[in-house]
Scaffold this motif. Structure first.
Motif, PDB file in Angstrom:
ATOM      1  N   ILE A   1       0.841  -1.203   0.000  1.00 53.38           N
ATOM      2  CA  ILE A   1       0.000   0.000   0.000  1.00 53.38           C
ATOM      3  C   ILE A   1       0.872   1.246   0.000  1.00 53.38           C
ATOM      4  N   ARG A   2       1.929   1.197   0.811  1.00 54.82           N
ATOM      5  CA  ARG A   2       2.815   2.371   0.857  1.00 54.82           C
ATOM      6  C   ARG A   2       3.408   2.635  -0.502  1.00 54.82           C
ATOM      7  N   GLU A   3       3.762   1.553  -1.189  1.00 51.62           N
ATOM      8  CA  GLU A   3       4.380   1.729  -2.498  1.00 51.62           C
ATOM      9  C   GLU A   3       3.374   2.291  -3.489  1.00 51.62           C
ATOM     10  N   THR A   4       2.160   1.772  -3.445  1.00 50.81           N
ATOM     11  CA  THR A   4       1.146   2.220  -4.400  1.00 50.81           C
ATOM     12  C   THR A   4       0.843   3.707  -4.244  1.00 50.81           C
ATOM     13  N   PHE A   5       0.760   4.139  -2.996  1.00 51.26           N
ATOM     14  CA  PHE A   5       0.336   5.521  -2.773  1.00 51.26           C
ATOM     15  C   PHE A   5       1.464   6.445  -2.367  1.00 51.26           C
ATOM     16  N   HIS A   6       2.683   5.955  -2.435  1.00 48.16           N
ATOM     17  CA  HIS A   6       3.855   6.772  -2.078  1.00 48.16           C
ATOM     18  C   HIS A   6       3.735   7.322  -0.664  1.00 48.16           C
ATOM     19  N   LEU A   7       3.403   6.464   0.263  1.00 48.40           N
ATOM     20  CA  LEU A   7       3.279   6.932   1.632  1.00 48.40           C
ATOM     21  C   LEU A   7       4.633   6.819   2.327  1.00 48.40           C
ATOM     22  N   PRO A   8       4.967   7.788   3.151  1.00 47.85           N
ATOM     23  CA  PRO A   8       6.238   7.685   3.868  1.00 47.85           C
ATOM     24  C   PRO A   8       6.140   6.677   5.003  1.00 47.85           C
ATOM     25  N   ASP A   9       7.191   5.933   5.180  1.00 49.52           N
ATOM     26  CA  ASP A   9       7.191   4.933   6.249  1.00 49.52           C
ATOM     27  C   ASP A   9       7.789   5.578   7.487  1.00 49.52           C
ATOM     28  N   ASP A  10       7.017   6.458   8.094  1.00 54.41           N
ATOM     29  CA  ASP A  10       7.615   7.278   9.140  1.00 54.41           C
ATOM     30  C   ASP A  10       7.159   6.931  10.544  1.00 54.41           C
TER      31      ASP A  10
END
Lengths: 420, 347
Positions: B138-147
């Motif tokens: 999901i993070r990859e699909t939506f370019h979410l930061p893994d913060d």
């Protein structure tokens, strides 16, 4: 690369999260810092057996599920509009009381659905009745006991009770005290229930189970009615003796003039036939478009009469589906075919009837008379589909020959005979 | 005008509405198509705008020309009343096939134009994309930061699956974080260690124990320094020897896994224990910031030490061998308590 989604308006994110199974929604909390608590404010919580997939050691699905639901409720913030638990894994447990208490305290809940395992009855706590904003209530395998001073759910539009233990007058009062009630479904009450329904706004009614008596006393707006009525044979005889003067047919249907569709299965036709024949009905069902009657016993003249009265009170009928019941115990003379001539209004025509479907046809006289009547009076009939019953195969040829002779009022009518 | 004349004039006069997008470009759109959007409809009706190029309706920020094109395609299809439900559904299914970035932009734009059916359609599509995927996907699909820090990632999930140890850990993390923040305000020297988001469990615990700026560690060693000054060296080594029994006691108690008992048993002893070990195997670190903790009262420090010990013990109550290691080993260069919390090893 920019974040594509986290900055969308909360209403959209909620709309997306609500469309996910609750487990996926909760898992979004570890996506990123912004997503940590986005799931916690969704307004619809729907739980089923899928919520807990992996079992921990020493715990049951039920235990895990209870923990999951409790934790979600605890971590949730904001209003909850819909709360649904539908799983057979969950049975009566004290946590259910606490969930309902929690929901009733915030008193914003609009839809409450509890469909639990059928092994035990959940006793619904009285705090349910303080959920003032309920619009949709669905309970199954529960025990319901409205408090004596309960004023009703003023916003309730839809009520569905399946295998619910509740006293008849409690249910009647509940229905009566919900002025906006439009949908009502009552199925499988424990004892034979004798019920009177007063619901001025009711539009859709579904009844299934073992009813001793049904009286639609005040249902002027009813448009869809579906009844699956089970009755023990001895009950039927008892009825005959008790209510010989009161006609069930009139009692049942006379207060539903706006009916648009009627479906009756199992003993419904039998139930309607109990009581004296009222003669030609004074009311007509001008809006009735679809009639479906199953298990009509064509050897019982009274049932045939009910059918006849019903269809001749529905001038705008468009679709008729009948299935003939097993003809086991004929009551009354089966060959009184003159009722068709006597009781049918002269020059009766169906101006809208397009589809007729008849199943389990044996070819017995009353069945053939019905078909003859329908063919001869339906001006715009398109299809008549006949499926023979699996018995009496030797009658088929005779039946077909007789069918061929019948006069057809509609030049477009097709008779479709389905072999199995 | 006579009806005949009207009839002749009408087909040639198709109405258009003028729309201006965020980048300033103006285009004209058939009236019935544009009016399908509630926001545009309202603008036309209430303000009368959109009738000519000069008075174009300014669309919200989120609507850029390519997205506007998509929206108008949608409106053009759906505004025709005669279409069947099946036709509409088929169109929708085809329409929604686009890359995720565009889908998100479309959702945002449709929302700003209040085009609810399209918002529902795109929301459904986005939900379908999210469903069933792992967080990484999901993070990859939506370019979410893994913060999220490791413990933050665990927190909501762990709460849900009911692990009292992790709950306690979270509580203590929170308290520690607060106290460390306070301490950092008092710091004059020492820049933060570079805060890397990708922390392992080891890092996290050392963060708790030693602080970002070696705060706690310095604290402890400061204590050690002080202690060394006062009592004699013999006394210290006695303490160390004497405490060996306690090591055994603690570790055996740990191996029973009864966290509760341990808590009651010997919190003080254990912390003193660790302190003394630290003292014995004197760290070769510089403590130039040793002065900074003067302002903190020793009571709080004591409490902190105790708490750290508590939860560390609890976490390790199932891993007796780790505990042994912990108590017997000296502190490595940068970490004091290399504790691996079960499950935290996975990111």
């Amino acid at each position: 690369m920019d974040d594509l989604i986290s900055d969308l308006p909360q209403s959209i994110l909620e709309s997306i999260l609500t469309r996910l199974p609750i487990r996926d929604a909760v898992k979004t909390s570890i996506l990123s810092r912004k997503w940590r608590y986005k799931w916690a404010s969704i307004t619809e919580l729907v739980f089923d057996g899928e919520c807990v997939s992996s079992l921990h050691e020493g715990s049951t699905i039920e235990g895990s599920l209870v923990k999951f639901i409790t934790r979600v409720l605890f971590l949730h913030q904001g209003p909850i509009h819909k709360f649904q638990v539908s799983t057979c894994y969950l049975h009566s447990c004290p946590d259910i009381d606490q969930w309902i208490l929690f929901l009733s305290r915030s008193s914003d809940v609009r839809e409450l659905i509890l469909k639990l395992g059928e092994a035990e009855w959940v006793r619904i706590p009285s705090c349910l009745f303080s959920c003032k904003k309920l619009t949709h209530l669905e309970l199954s395998s529960c025990e319901l006991d409205p408090p004596p001073r309960f004023k009703g759910f003023l916003c309730l539009r839809s009520l569905s009770l399946y295998r619910v233990l509740v006293a008849a007058d409690a249910i009647e009062n509940l229905i009566w005290n919900c002025p906006l009630l439009e949908n009502l479904a009552l199925s499988y009450f424990d004892d034979s229930l004798a019920i009177t329904i007063r619901a001025p706004n009711l539009k859709h009614l579904y009844l299934e189970g073992d009813f001793a008596d049904i009286f639609l006393e005040n249902t002027p707006l009813l448009c869809n009615l579906s009844v699956v009525m089970y009755m023990a044979d001895d009950m039927a005889e008892q009825f005959e003796l008790e209510q010989s003067s009161n006609c069930n047919f009139v009692k049942f249907l006379s207060h539903a003039p706006r009916l648009e569709s009627l479906a009756g299965r199992a003993y419904f036709a039998k139930y309607l036939s109990i009581g004296d024949d009222p003669g030609p009905l004074s009311i007509t069902f001008d809006h009735l478009k679809i009639i479906e009657l199953c298990e009509v016993s064509f050897e019982d003249m009274k049932e045939v009469l009910v059918l006849l009265r019903l269809i001749t009170s529905s001038p705008n009928l468009e679709e008729l589906r009948i299935s003939a019941g097993a003809n086991t115990s004929p009551a009354g003379a089966p060959d009184s075919l003159d009722i068709w001539e006597r009781e049918c209004p002269a020059d009766w025509t169906f101006k809208q009837l397009k589809v007729v479907k008849m199943t389990d046809v044996d070819g017995i006289p009353h069945e053939m008379e019905l078909l003859k009547f329908l063919l001869g009076s339906s001006l715009v009939l398109k299809t008549m589909t006949i499926s023979p019953s699996t018995y009496f195969k030797h009658n088929r040829m005779d039946m077909l020959i007789e069918l061929l002779r019948f006069r057809r009022a509609s030049s477009e009518a097709e008779i479709i005979f389905l072999q199995e | 005008m006579s009806e005949g004349a009207m009839a002749v004039v009408k087909p040639e006069m198709k109405s258009y509405i003028w729309l201006q997008t965020a980048d300033g470009s103006i285009q004209q759109v058939e009236e019935e198509v544009a009016m399908f959007c509630p926001m545009i409809c309202r603008e036309v009706v209430q303000t009368g705008m959109g009738s000519s190029k000069n008075y174009a309706i300014v669309l919200p920020q989120r609507v850029n020309p390519p997205i506007l094109g998509l929206i108008l395609d949608y409106c053009r299809f759906h505004q025709i009343p005669g279409r069947s439900n099946k036709e509409r559904k088929t169109f929708d299914e085809k329409f929604i096939r686009m890359d995720t970035k565009k889908l998100c932009e479309l959702t945002s734009a449709a929302d700003s134009l209040q085009l609810k059916p399209l918002v529902d359609l795109t929301s459904r599509a986005l939900a379908r994309i999210i469903e069933g995927k792992t967080p990484e996907e999901i993070r990859e699909t939506f370019h979410l930061p893994d913060d999220l820090t490791e413990e933050e990632k665990l927190e909501p999930l762990r709460n849900i699956t009911d692990d009292p140890r992790i709950r306690l850990l979270n509580r203590l993390y929170a308290r520690k974080r607060k106290e460390l923040k306070e301490r950092e305000k008092l710091k004059t020297v020492e820049a933060e260690e570079e805060r890397v988001d990708e922390r392992s469990a080891d890092d996290l615990l050392s963060y708790i124990n030693s602080g970002d700026g070696k705060g706690v560690r310095a604290n402890k060693s400061k204590k050690k320094n002080r202690r060394r000054k006062d009592p004699s060296k013999d006394a210290l080594s006695n303490k160390v020897n004497g405490d060996h029994d306690e090591v055994e006691a603690v570790s055996t108690a740990c191996s029973h896994g009864e966290a509760k008992d341990l808590e009651v048993a010997s919190p003080h002893k254990a912390s003193k224990l660790r302190d003394s070990f630290i003292g014995t195997f004197s760290p070769k670190l510089e403590f130039d910031d040793g002065d900074m903790d003067d302002d903190l009262d020793p009571a709080m420090r004591e409490e902190l030490d105790r708490e750290v010990e508590d939860f560390a013990r609890r976490l390790n109550s199932d891993w007796p061998e780790r505990m042994q290691e912990l108590l017997c080993l000296g502190p490595p260069e940068s970490k004091l308590l290399p504790v691996h919390i079960n499950g935290l090893d996975r990111r």
